[in-house]
Design a protein around this motif. Structure first.
Motif, PDB file in Angstrom:
ATOM      1  N   PHE A   1       0.834  -1.197   0.000  1.00 26.81           N
ATOM      2  CA  PHE A   1       0.000   0.000   0.000  1.00 26.81           C
ATOM      3  C   PHE A   1       0.877   1.259   0.000  1.00 26.81           C
ATOM      4  O   PHE A   1       0.603   2.219  -0.734  1.00 26.81           O
ATOM      5  N   ALA A   2       1.916   1.243   0.810  1.00 28.67           N
ATOM      6  CA  ALA A   2       2.824   2.397   0.863  1.00 28.67           C
ATOM      7  C   ALA A   2       3.460   2.645  -0.503  1.00 28.67           C
ATOM      8  O   ALA A   2       3.598   3.785  -0.947  1.00 28.67           O
TER       9      ALA A   2
ATOM     10  N   PHE B   1       3.489  -1.383  -8.417  1.00 31.10           N
ATOM     11  CA  PHE B   1       2.537  -2.172  -7.628  1.00 31.10           C
ATOM     12  C   PHE B   1       1.107  -1.650  -7.756  1.00 31.10           C
ATOM     13  O   PHE B   1       0.274  -1.885  -6.875  1.00 31.10           O
ATOM     14  N   SER B   2       0.811  -0.949  -8.859  1.00 31.60           N
ATOM     15  CA  SER B   2      -0.558  -0.488  -9.078  1.00 31.60           C
ATOM     16  C   SER B   2      -1.500  -1.687  -9.173  1.00 31.60           C
ATOM     17  O   SER B   2      -1.204  -2.678  -9.830  1.00 31.60           O
ATOM     18  N   GLY B   3      -2.646  -1.592  -8.488  1.00 31.27           N
ATOM     19  CA  GLY B   3      -3.599  -2.709  -8.476  1.00 31.27           C
ATOM     20  C   GLY B   3      -3.126  -3.877  -7.639  1.00 31.27           C
ATOM     21  O   GLY B   3      -3.507  -5.027  -7.884  1.00 31.27           O
ATOM     22  N   ALA B   4      -2.298  -3.600  -6.625  1.00 32.07           N
ATOM     23  CA  ALA B   4      -1.696  -4.674  -5.827  1.00 32.07           C
ATOM     24  C   ALA B   4      -2.738  -5.533  -5.116  1.00 32.07           C
ATOM     25  O   ALA B   4      -2.544  -6.742  -4.954  1.00 32.07           O
ATOM     26  N   SER B   5      -3.857  -4.941  -4.685  1.00 32.57           N
ATOM     27  CA  SER B   5      -4.852  -5.735  -3.954  1.00 32.57           C
ATOM     28  C   SER B   5      -5.432  -6.835  -4.832  1.00 32.57           C
ATOM     29  O   SER B   5      -5.869  -7.873  -4.327  1.00 32.57           O
TER      30      SER B   5
ATOM     31  N   GLU C   1      -6.494  -5.670   5.828  1.00 33.54           N
ATOM     32  CA  GLU C   1      -5.568  -4.608   6.244  1.00 33.54           C
ATOM     33  C   GLU C   1      -5.377  -3.592   5.109  1.00 33.54           C
ATOM     34  O   GLU C   1      -5.342  -2.377   5.342  1.00 33.54           O
ATOM     35  N   TYR C   2      -5.259  -4.098   3.904  1.00 35.61           N
ATOM     36  CA  TYR C   2      -5.095  -3.234   2.735  1.00 35.61           C
ATOM     37  C   TYR C   2      -6.317  -2.314   2.590  1.00 35.61           C
ATOM     38  O   TYR C   2      -6.176  -1.104   2.374  1.00 35.61           O
ATOM     39  N   ARG C   3      -7.509  -2.881   2.729  1.00 34.26           N
ATOM     40  CA  ARG C   3      -8.734  -2.092   2.617  1.00 34.26           C
ATOM     41  C   ARG C   3      -8.811  -1.051   3.736  1.00 34.26           C
ATOM     42  O   ARG C   3      -9.235   0.095   3.510  1.00 34.26           O
TER      43      ARG C   3
ATOM     44  N   ASN D   1      -7.625   5.177  -7.601  1.00 37.31           N
ATOM     45  CA  ASN D   1      -7.374   3.942  -8.352  1.00 37.31           C
ATOM     46  C   ASN D   1      -7.416   2.731  -7.421  1.00 37.31           C
ATOM     47  O   ASN D   1      -7.980   1.683  -7.764  1.00 37.31           O
ATOM     48  N   ILE D   2      -6.834   2.855  -6.228  1.00 34.58           N
ATOM     49  CA  ILE D   2      -6.868   1.763  -5.247  1.00 34.58           C
ATOM     50  C   ILE D   2      -8.305   1.427  -4.872  1.00 34.58           C
ATOM     51  O   ILE D   2      -8.702   0.254  -4.828  1.00 34.58           O
TER      52      ILE D   2
END
Length: 593
Positions: A269-270, A280-284, A298-300, A331-332
């Motif tokens: 996220f960082a 790492f765009s779209g990492a989730s 945690e990401y959310r 975007n996230i």
């Protein structure tokens, strides 16, 4: 010391056949001549052959390492000089090849002569040495052979009894990513190749099972590379490929590392929040299988905390972070919303920024994709009325929806407004599509006449504006748009009359001439002859080639019209008038032969 170690260090393939002709073809006359001079000056040293591969050193502005070998694609080479970095067969490679062949004045067709093999002698010598002697030899060699030294240090770092020595790898990465100033276009490929080789070393660690080390090293590499990119001419997109490769390697390592998913989520996220290069765009979504429920939660949580800090934007409002942090957080949130499969979740994100008409269109398209057409129409109409200036994309969306609902008049009014605002061929075509698409064939002639009248009004206004200024923009106030319309409609005579009445662009005159060739060859001939002078005016070979094409058309049409006896006189007149354009005259004479 392992016996196989020297087999890794030493080359393992060599050309069995070399000849002068092949070298000249590979290097070109210039580099062959310079390489031949290097050979004759005795600049080649330490020439060896091992397992089919030649290796030598060549003294130039510095000492260069050259290797030659063959594979299924033929003769291959590498050299530590700049040209070698660009995979060219340089003068140093030529010099080594000539040293192997022997006397360069031998029969150039000689394709079988080879130098004496030293492989067995070298192996015998190495096997007879004590370990301490071999170690000293290698250490001495690394002082002059930088690639060998780096390779040995990496081997030592990888086999460190206390674990991987990441310091050595970080030093390698720092060196590989260092720009030393601005990296121009011609040097960017060499830079990318160097970084790619460093990534190869990291990838080898993953193959050895060191996933934790790879996670650290890929993130370190990404940090270095992101800083370096702003100093590189990346016109070929090499840096994007390297960033992508590092991220792929990071993901592969994360699958094996077994890291705490919440820790990984915080780090990803960082990265996604701070990176200006979509790292790492779209990492989730990408890391969903690694993060699992706990990591995604945690990401959310992190995303929603940031999201709450973003103010809602009404039509016309702006945010200084709109294309920075706000863009990345949005975007996230969009990725997270899509993962739910609920269109309302995605609309909730999109509706936080209604500053631009396109925002309304995006929401309308989301609802239409979810087959909620009433809501789609509602949001598109909101977007249409929320701004003083209409976005044509919203008009297109609404016109299509209106047509689908049988609201033909409303659709036509929207499309006419587009055309009136920007009278061009594409909007004229759109007007016709909507008029005919609703089976309103009888309406089209009326709309067409209205559109042509609007074209003429616009032209008159442009002519009036042009008369009030000394500026004379190409195409401004001429009849190009009307000519374009008639050409599209295949009304070639109308297009001709319009062009003659008000003029048009040179490109349209040429299109018109081509269209008229079949049924109106006299008109086409007139155009080609008129276009010749402005076409040949620039003094460059491209203009001359285009002028020759026109002359070919002139000759063909003259013959068709029974005026073949005029062709020679016309060409003679052209030759006399443009005799100073020597390159053109050469093309003209060649055409007439």
């Amino acid at each position: 010391m392992k016996q196989g170690f020297f087999k890794q260090i030493m080359a393992n393939s060599i050309p069995k056949q070399l000849n002068i002709r092949k070298l000249r073809r590979l290097a070109g006359d210039l580099w062959f001549a310079r390489g031949e001079a290097y050979f004759q000056e005795g600049r080649v040293s330490e020439l060896t052959e091992h397992q089919g591969k030649l290796a030598a050193r060549v003294e130039g502005t510095r000492r260069y390492v050259v290797k030659l070998w063959t594979d299924e694609d033929g003769l291959q080479s590498s050299c530590s000089c700049p040209l070698g970095d660009d995979e060219q067969f340089c003068k140093h490679c030529v010099a080594v090849a000539l040293a192997w062949i022997g006397d360069p004045e031998l029969d150039k067709n000689n394709s079988s002569r080879t130098g004496p093999s030293s492989e067995s002698d070298l192996l015998t010598f190495l096997e007879a040495q004590e370990k301490d002697t071999l170690v000293r030899m290698l250490l001495r060699e690394t002082s002059e052979n930088q690639p060998l030294g780096e390779r040995l240090r990496l081997e030592a770092a990888r086999q460190n009894p206390a674990g991987i020595d990441l310091t050595v790898y970080r030093q390698l990465i720092a060196k590989a990513t260092r720009t030393g100033g601005f990296v121009d276009y011609h040097s960017a490929h060499r830079y990318a190749r160097r970084v790619d080789q460093a990534i190869d070393s990291i990838s080898a660690l993953l193959d050895d099972g060191h996933a934790d080390a790879v996670l650290q090293l890929t993130e370190y590499s990404l940090t270095k590379l992101e800083k370096a990119i702003q100093h590189i001419d990346d016109s070929d997109g090499n840096m994007g490929d390297l960033l992508g490769r590092l991220q792929d390697l990071h993901y592969g390592a994360s699958l094996r590392a077994g890291e705490d998913p919440e820790v990984l989520a915080r780090r990803l996220f960082a990265w996604e929040i701070k990176s200006e290069w979509d790292t790492f765009s779209g990492a989730s979504e990408t890391y969903a299988d690694v993060l699992g429920e706990r990591g995604l939660a945690e990401y959310r949580r992190l995303a929603e905390t940031k999201w709450k800090q973003m103010p809602a934007l009404a039509p016309g409002e702006d945010d200084v972070e709109k294309y920075g942090k706000r863009f990345r957080v949005t975007n996230i949130m969009e990725v997270l919303a899509r993962q739910t499969g609920d269109p309302e979740a995605l609309v909730a994100v999109k509706s936080r920024d209604l500053s631009h008409p396109y925002s309304f269109l995006e929401i309308a398209e989301i609802y239409r994709g979810a087959k909620k057409n009433d809501k789609a129409l509602e949001w598109a109409e909101k977007g249409l009325h929320a701004f003083a200036k209409t976005d044509s994309r919203i008009s297109d969306f609404l016109a299509e929806e209106y047509q689908n609902r049988g609201r033909h008049a409303e659709a036509m009014n929207l499309i006419w407004a587009q055309f009136a605002d920007s009278p061009q061929l594409d909007n004229f075509q759109k007007l016709q599509t909507h008029a005919l698409g609703a089976n309103q064939v009888s309406e089209w002639p009326g709309w067409r006449e209205k559109a042509l009248a609007h074209f003429r009004e616009t032209i008159e206004k442009e002519k009036h504006e042009r008369s009030k200024t000394h500026w004379n923009w190409a195409g401004y106030g001429d009849h190009s748009e009307l000519v374009n319309i008639f050409l599209w409609e295949k009304r070639y005579v109308d297009a001709w009359q319009e062009a003659c009445a008000g003029g048009c662009s040179q490109a349209l005159w040429l299109q018109l001439a081509t269209a008229l060739e079949k049924d109106c060859p006299e008109k086409a001939l007139t155009i080609y002859r008129e276009l010749f002078a402005p076409t040949i005016a620039p003094s460059n070979n491209y203009a001359y080639e285009e002028a020759i094409k026109l002359l070919r058309n002139v000759r063909t049409l003259m013959v068709r019209l029974g005026r073949a006896d005029e062709v020679d006189d016309y060409f003679v007149a052209v030759r006399v008038e443009y005799k100073r354009k020597r390159n053109f005259i050469k093309l003209l004479d060649a055409m007439r032969q």
